[in-house]
Design a protein around this motif. Structure first.
Motif, PDB file in Angstrom:
ATOM      1  N   GLN A   1       0.826  -1.207   0.000  1.00 19.26           N
ATOM      2  CA  GLN A   1       0.000   0.000   0.000  1.00 19.26           C
ATOM      3  C   GLN A   1       0.860   1.256   0.000  1.00 19.26           C
ATOM      4  OE1 GLN A   1      -3.093   0.297  -0.438  1.00 19.26           O
ATOM      5  NE2 GLN A   1      -3.962  -1.711  -0.042  1.00 19.26           N
ATOM      6  N   LYS A   2       1.965   1.219   0.731  1.00 19.29           N
ATOM      7  CA  LYS A   2       2.862   2.381   0.749  1.00 19.29           C
ATOM      8  C   LYS A   2       3.434   2.645  -0.635  1.00 19.29           C
ATOM      9  CE  LYS A   2       4.466   2.241   5.558  1.00 19.29           C
ATOM     10  NZ  LYS A   2       5.638   2.035   6.452  1.00 19.29           N
ATOM     11  N   GLY A   3       3.751   1.544  -1.350  1.00 19.55           N
ATOM     12  CA  GLY A   3       4.292   1.703  -2.695  1.00 19.55           C
ATOM     13  C   GLY A   3       3.262   2.219  -3.676  1.00 19.55           C
ATOM     14  N   ALA A   4       2.016   1.772  -3.520  1.00 18.99           N
ATOM     15  CA  ALA A   4       0.955   2.178  -4.447  1.00 18.99           C
ATOM     16  C   ALA A   4       0.412   3.557  -4.116  1.00 18.99           C
ATOM     17  CB  ALA A   4      -0.175   1.146  -4.411  1.00 18.99           C
ATOM     18  N   TYR A   5       0.380   3.881  -2.810  1.00 20.54           N
ATOM     19  CA  TYR A   5      -0.181   5.160  -2.377  1.00 20.54           C
ATOM     20  C   TYR A   5       0.795   5.820  -1.413  1.00 20.54           C
ATOM     21  CZ  TYR A   5      -4.283   2.606  -3.980  1.00 20.54           C
ATOM     22  OH  TYR A   5      -5.142   1.858  -4.709  1.00 20.54           O
ATOM     23  N   PRO A   6       1.714   6.647  -1.912  1.00 26.13           N
ATOM     24  CA  PRO A   6       2.691   7.307  -1.035  1.00 26.13           C
ATOM     25  C   PRO A   6       1.995   8.027   0.111  1.00 26.13           C
ATOM     26  CG  PRO A   6       3.232   7.662  -3.346  1.00 26.13           C
ATOM     27  CD  PRO A   6       1.881   7.007  -3.320  1.00 26.13           C
TER      28      PRO A   6
END
Length: 239
Positions: free
Chosen positions: A224-229
């Motif tokens: 999720q961090k990679g997809a949504y900074p």
């Protein structure tokens, strides 16, 4: 937990039969009120036994048809200085590790991995009797998620390693050829894919007919961090 669905109807059935016999005994003694009451409750207990038994059978059936088993745990660690390159730590359900002939961990390139298996599936009735599908892991590969063009058929490179060898008799080929006579389906394989990343971890399971790779909770957060900074998981903060 499953035994309770057989113990309860058995107890209710025994009580019901005892009440029925007692009721017939009272009727034979010309005591219609006492006999009728026992017959009424006896039939009720037998009815409860039947309902609970059918409910238990239904639950056991659902459990058998959705039964999952552990296949492997897969972890990825980035190779320093090599973009989209990861060491792969694979631990199979029997505790064995996946290693190359040199004893080193395999290295996959890309941003996505896929693991595949050959599956021999039995009919649902056989599943309910305890005959679970069997599988043989085939390969694990690395690849790029966006490796094809939507305008035309294009080529793409993948990299991977075989997970099993086939010593002696090829059971899958035999089941594929002769299995339909006995209600055995070996006409297909199953594969599942997920993102690769540094620190990513997945648990791979098999249902009665398919492989499933599920990320751990920590990996879900990393994805999720990679997809949504700036993504923040519940109770935590993004780094």
């Amino acid at each position: 937990m499953g035994l309770i669905w057989w113990i309860l109807p058995a107890v209710a059935g025994v009580i019901g039969l005892m009440l029925l016999f007692a009721g017939f005994g009272k009727l034979a003694q010309l005591k219609p009120m006492a006999g009728g009451g026992r017959l009424f409750f006896g039939v009720g207990f037998l009815g409860i036994a039947g309902v609970v038994a059918f409910a238990g059978l239904n639950l056991q059936t659902y459990k058998r048809l959705t039964y999952e088993r552990d296949v492997a745990n897969i972890k990825f660690a980035a190779v320093q200085g090599a973009p989209d390159t990861y060491k792969v730590d694979v631990t199979f359900s029997d505790g064995q590790k996946l290693l190359e002939a040199t004893g080193a961990q395999p290295i996959l390139k890309g941003n996505q991995f896929e693991i595949g298996a050959q599956v021999i599936k039995f009919q649902p009735v056989a599943n309910m009797l305890g005959y679970d599908s069997i599988y043989r892991l085939d390969y694990i590969e690395g690849r790029e998620a966006k490796r094809f063009s939507s305008d035309a058929v294009t080529e793409a490179q993948t990299n991977g390693i075989a997970l099993t060898q086939n010593p002696g008799l090829d059971v899958h080929a035999l089941a594929e050829k002769e299995g339909p006579r006995f209600g055995i389906d070996a006409q297909y394989g199953s594969a599942t894919y997920q993102p690769m990343g540094d620190g990513f971890e997945y648990n791979v399971n098999i249902t009665q007919d398919a492989l499933v790779a599920r990320p751990t909770e920590a990996t879900k957060t990393l994805i999720q961090k990679g997809a949504y900074p700036g993504f923040q998981s519940t109770g935590g903060s993004a780094q």
